[in-house]
Design a protein around this motif. Structure first.
Motif, mmCIF file in Angstrom:
data_model
loop_
_atom_site.group_PDB
_atom_site.id
_atom_site.type_symbol
_atom_site.label_atom_id
_atom_site.label_comp_id
_atom_site.label_asym_id
_atom_site.label_seq_id
_atom_site.Cartn_x
_atom_site.Cartn_y
_atom_site.Cartn_z
ATOM 1 N N LEU A 88 -20.556 76.267 1.596
ATOM 2 C CA LEU A 88 -20.782 75.030 2.262
ATOM 3 C C LEU A 88 -22.190 74.975 2.743
ATOM 4 C CD1 LEU A 88 -17.245 74.838 4.148
ATOM 5 C CD2 LEU A 88 -18.018 74.176 1.843
ATOM 6 N N GLU A 89 -23.132 75.393 2.262
ATOM 7 C CA GLU A 89 -24.408 75.312 2.746
ATOM 8 C C GLU A 89 -25.060 74.269 1.653
ATOM 9 O OE1 GLU A 89 -25.623 76.333 5.523
ATOM 10 O OE2 GLU A 89 -23.879 77.343 5.855
ATOM 11 N N GLY A 90 -25.830 73.448 2.118
ATOM 12 C CA GLY A 90 -26.665 72.619 1.140
ATOM 13 C C GLY A 90 -25.945 71.220 0.763
ATOM 14 N N ILE A 91 -24.630 71.047 1.389
ATOM 15 C CA ILE A 91 -23.901 69.990 1.074
ATOM 16 C C ILE A 91 -24.213 68.729 1.553
ATOM 17 C CG2 ILE A 91 -21.485 68.995 1.271
ATOM 18 C CD1 ILE A 91 -21.287 71.576 -0.426
ATOM 19 N N ILE A 103 -19.379 64.398 0.922
ATOM 20 C CA ILE A 103 -18.123 64.797 0.820
ATOM 21 C C ILE A 103 -17.285 63.586 0.182
ATOM 22 C CG2 ILE A 103 -15.928 65.662 1.873
ATOM 23 C CD1 ILE A 103 -17.501 67.201 4.128
ATOM 24 N N VAL A 104 -16.604 63.958 -0.825
ATOM 25 C CA VAL A 104 -15.744 62.788 -1.692
ATOM 26 C C VAL A 104 -14.597 63.397 -2.086
ATOM 27 C CG1 VAL A 104 -18.241 62.103 -2.833
ATOM 28 C CG2 VAL A 104 -16.513 63.712 -4.091
ATOM 29 N N LEU A 105 -13.655 62.457 -2.297
ATOM 30 C CA LEU A 105 -12.272 62.611 -2.403
ATOM 31 C C LEU A 105 -11.610 61.879 -3.637
ATOM 32 C CD1 LEU A 105 -12.509 62.268 0.992
ATOM 33 C CD2 LEU A 105 -10.319 63.186 0.852
ATOM 34 N N SER A 106 -10.958 62.469 -4.593
ATOM 35 C CA SER A 106 -9.995 62.138 -5.608
ATOM 36 C C SER A 106 -8.620 62.357 -4.975
ATOM 37 C CB SER A 106 -10.376 62.631 -6.957
ATOM 38 O OG SER A 106 -9.207 62.314 -7.975
ATOM 39 N N THR A 107 -7.822 61.138 -5.116
ATOM 40 C CA THR A 107 -6.510 61.288 -4.595
ATOM 41 C C THR A 107 -5.371 60.920 -5.401
ATOM 42 O OG1 THR A 107 -5.046 60.965 -2.703
ATOM 43 C CG2 THR A 107 -6.701 59.336 -3.203
ATOM 44 N N GLN A 108 -4.133 61.506 -5.249
ATOM 45 C CA GLN A 108 -2.957 60.950 -6.005
ATOM 46 C C GLN A 108 -2.857 59.404 -5.331
ATOM 47 O OE1 GLN A 108 0.599 62.349 -3.634
ATOM 48 N NE2 GLN A 108 -0.545 64.192 -3.667
ATOM 49 N N TRP A 109 -2.422 58.550 -6.256
ATOM 50 C CA TRP A 109 -2.035 57.353 -5.605
ATOM 51 C C TRP A 109 -0.493 57.079 -5.183
ATOM 52 C CZ3 TRP A 109 -5.338 54.928 -10.133
ATOM 53 C CH2 TRP A 109 -6.261 54.200 -9.635
ATOM 54 N N HIS A 110 -0.030 56.049 -4.486
ATOM 55 C CA HIS A 110 1.281 55.555 -4.127
ATOM 56 C C HIS A 110 1.948 56.395 -3.352
ATOM 57 C CE1 HIS A 110 0.123 53.802 -8.047
ATOM 58 N NE2 HIS A 110 0.458 54.523 -8.684
ATOM 59 N N SER A 111 1.526 57.429 -2.586
ATOM 60 C CA SER A 111 2.379 58.074 -1.491
ATOM 61 C C SER A 111 2.456 57.236 -0.171
ATOM 62 C CB SER A 111 1.569 59.262 -1.328
ATOM 63 O OG SER A 111 0.193 59.223 -0.565
ATOM 64 N N ILE A 112 3.468 57.611 0.607
ATOM 65 C CA ILE A 112 3.519 56.934 1.876
ATOM 66 C C ILE A 112 4.322 57.961 3.066
ATOM 67 C CG2 ILE A 112 5.675 55.833 1.085
ATOM 68 C CD1 ILE A 112 5.104 53.481 2.496
ATOM 69 N N GLY A 170 -17.572 58.302 6.713
ATOM 70 C CA GLY A 170 -17.256 59.022 8.069
ATOM 71 C C GLY A 170 -18.049 60.488 8.366
ATOM 72 N N ARG A 171 -17.577 61.103 9.150
ATOM 73 C CA ARG A 171 -18.396 62.407 9.430
ATOM 74 C C ARG A 171 -17.022 63.579 9.845
ATOM 75 N NH1 ARG A 171 -21.914 59.868 7.770
ATOM 76 N NH2 ARG A 171 -23.910 59.663 8.194
ATOM 77 N N ILE A 172 -17.394 64.804 9.786
ATOM 78 C CA ILE A 172 -16.412 65.548 9.910
ATOM 79 C C ILE A 172 -16.428 65.599 11.675
ATOM 80 C CG2 ILE A 172 -16.182 68.214 10.427
ATOM 81 C CD1 ILE A 172 -15.509 67.192 7.437
ATOM 82 N N VAL A 204 -21.573 69.720 9.245
ATOM 83 C CA VAL A 204 -21.964 69.008 10.577
ATOM 84 C C VAL A 204 -22.957 67.454 10.024
ATOM 85 C CG1 VAL A 204 -23.107 68.757 12.625
ATOM 86 C CG2 VAL A 204 -21.798 70.616 12.126
ATOM 87 N N GLY A 205 -22.400 66.354 10.069
ATOM 88 C CA GLY A 205 -23.289 65.230 9.983
ATOM 89 C C GLY A 205 -23.448 64.603 8.607
ATOM 90 N N VAL A 206 -22.486 65.563 7.662
ATOM 91 C CA VAL A 206 -22.435 65.139 6.254
ATOM 92 C C VAL A 206 -21.472 64.077 6.130
ATOM 93 C CG1 VAL A 206 -21.753 66.021 4.018
ATOM 94 C CG2 VAL A 206 -23.022 67.633 5.604
ATOM 95 N N PRO A 207 -21.961 62.907 5.301
ATOM 96 C CA PRO A 207 -20.993 61.984 5.196
ATOM 97 C C PRO A 207 -19.870 62.227 4.302
ATOM 98 C CG PRO A 207 -22.989 61.620 3.874
ATOM 99 C CD PRO A 207 -23.217 62.852 4.598
ATOM 100 N N VAL A 208 -18.688 61.722 4.789
ATOM 101 C CA VAL A 208 -17.325 61.827 4.068
ATOM 102 C C VAL A 208 -17.175 60.461 3.522
ATOM 103 C CG1 VAL A 208 -15.192 62.354 4.384
ATOM 104 C CG2 VAL A 208 -16.697 63.279 5.694
#
Length: 473
Positions: free
Chosen positions: A74-77, A80-89, A213-215, A227-231
């Motif tokens: 987790l150094e040099g990050i 942060i990106v996310l791939s996610t399942q669709w349709h959940s609630i 966002g930020r952590i 810390v400070g890495v964009p989400v």
């Protein structure tokens, strides 16, 4: 974006596992050894329920962060990106607390929709890219409101993002998977909200693709390198998988075979072709959409058959592609909307004492290939040309026979994506403006295979129609 030597932390929020992996920022390639995975076990019930434990899911993901931290990954990050399942609630209480487990796409519980006499589902489908089906929130929310006193609703990726950043927001991509988004405006659709019986402020606010966002402060000591890495806002896994395989424009279709299967094309949202009734359309980001067709039986069926038939090998290598004789219609898990074939409708035709476990597996894989080809041909017609094809996903990686079968069924060359983590790779590419290439083998269809599949197709189509008719009795 200028290429760098930095790294990306990619999160993949799946149904059977949640993963965190580190990619290079230059080309979204996996960093060797920088992968942590937490297995997920959905709970299925006789009432049609298919749910995930939210607390266990999120804690498992946070544990993946800890594992990467312990390995020094987790150094040099830089993002942060996310791939996610669709349709959940998830139904939420007045303080934002979860009142239900995560309801997944596979859950079949709902109540009949009552949209009123003026409702035009064709117009609704054209605007939202979805149908008034239990898969989507306009049907899910009224059912949940009949079960619990909910003050609001959110999807799994929205709640994961809130846990990480302290902000409950959603992306235009995730919102499109709810079936409640006006695709053209990128805002919640007023008619969809009215049918659901909620107002927009009861759902997560939709942020633009450039949002970050930020952590949250509570994690700064736990993961100081973040810390400070964009989400970045999450991307629906179908859209992410297309881009991750290298299919990111209107010349190329991605065929992905995972637990389920899909064929999709990414294209600009502006001047998008009129959406056929049989296809869905979601958003990739602020400027792009993805149009396609999905299938409920694919890798799950392959795994089930190899277990039930006790196959020593997962490849039907002794069976010719397009072999005459046994026909399998792969409706074990029913069909996706707009078709209404229920689960438990899979069928074999032409069984004889000459058939073997391998011939049964081959017939099922051939059936899936013919179903995917149906969607591919619709996309050819929609975009006005024969599309190039990239194959990707776990099912593609697992079976060379299936890769050849798909190529013969499509009757065109295919390229195979060499990277297994196509969702994470695609989410990184979308967030950072990268253009990954498939990087895998190139397959040309074998003429004899193509001829056998062409001869098989009319019989398959007749038996498919018979299966659909039988399912309605």
């Amino acid at each position: 974006m200028t290429k760098t030597d930095g790294r990306i932390l990619a999160l993949d929020l799946g149904t059977s596992s949640t993963r965190a992996l580190v990619l290079t920022a230059a080309d979204a390639a996996p960093v060797p050894g920088a992968l942590a995975r937490h297995k997920i076990s959905p709970t299925y019930g006789a009432d049609g329920s298919a749910v995930l434990d939210l607390h266990e899911y999120v804690e498992g993901l946070l544990g993946c962060f800890d594992e990467l931290q312990q390995g020094g990954h987790l150094e040099g990050i830089e993002a942060i990106v996310l791939s996610t399942q669709w349709h959940s609630i998830v139904a939420l209480g007045p303080r934002g607390e979860a009142l239900t487990p995560v309801i997944t796409w596979a859950d079949t519980r709902s109540i009949p929709a009552t949209p009123g006499p003026s409702f035009d589902e064709q117009a609704f489908h054209a605007r939202t890219g979805a149908w008034l089906h239990r898969l989507y929130w306009p049907r899910r929310i009224p059912w949940l409101l009949s079960e619990v006193s909910a003050a609001g609703f959110a999807g799994l990726p929205d709640l994961v993002l809130e846990r990480l950043t302290g902000e409950r927001v959603t992306s235009v991509s995730v919102a499109s998977g709810t079936g409640s988004l006006d695709l053209a405006t990128g805002a919640y659709d007023e008619e969809a909200l009215a049918i659901a019986g909620v107002k927009a402020d009861q759902l997560p606010a939709i942020v633009p693709s450039g949002w970050a966002g930020r952590i949250a402060a509570e994690y700064e000591r736990r993961w100081p390198g973040l810390v400070g890495v964009p989400v970045h806002p999450p991307t629906g896994d179908g859209a992410a998988s297309n881009v991750g395989t290298g299919a990111y424009d209107v010349t190329t279709a991605a065929v992905t075979i995972g637990t389920s299967a899909a064929v999709r094309v990414v294209h600009p949202i502006d001047n998008a072709p009129e959406l056929p009734w049989e296809l869905w359309r979601y958003r990739v980001d602020d400027k792009h959409a993805v149009t396609g067709m999905a299938f409920s039986a694919a890798g799950n069926m392959h795994a089930w058959l190899t277990d039930v038939l006790r196959l020593q090998h997962e490849e039907p290598t002794t069976v010719e592609i397009g072999a005459p004789g046994l026909i399998a219609v792969p409706f074990q898990a029913g069909t996706r909307p707009p078709a209404t074939v229920p689960g438990g409708s899979g069928a074999y035709f032409g069984l004889s004492f000459d058939d073997t476990a391998e011939s049964m597996l081959a017939a099922s894989l051939q059936g899936v290939s013919l179903e995917v080809d149906r969607g591919l041909r619709m996309l050819d017609d929609l975009f006005g040309h024969q599309l190039s094809v990239v194959l990707g996903g776990g099912g593609i990686d697992a079976s060379a026979w299936w890769r050849r079968c798909l190529t013969a069924t499509f009757a065109r060359p295919t390229d195979v994506c060499a990277e297994a983590e196509v969702g994470a790779r695609g989410a990184a590419a979308i967030a950072l403006g990268l253009s990954p290439e498939p990087g895998g083998e190139h397959l040309d269809p074998v003429p004899a295979d193509v001829d056998r599949v062409a001869a098989l197709r009319p019989r398959y189509e007749s038996l498919r129609a018979l299966t659909i008719q039988s399912a309605s009795l």
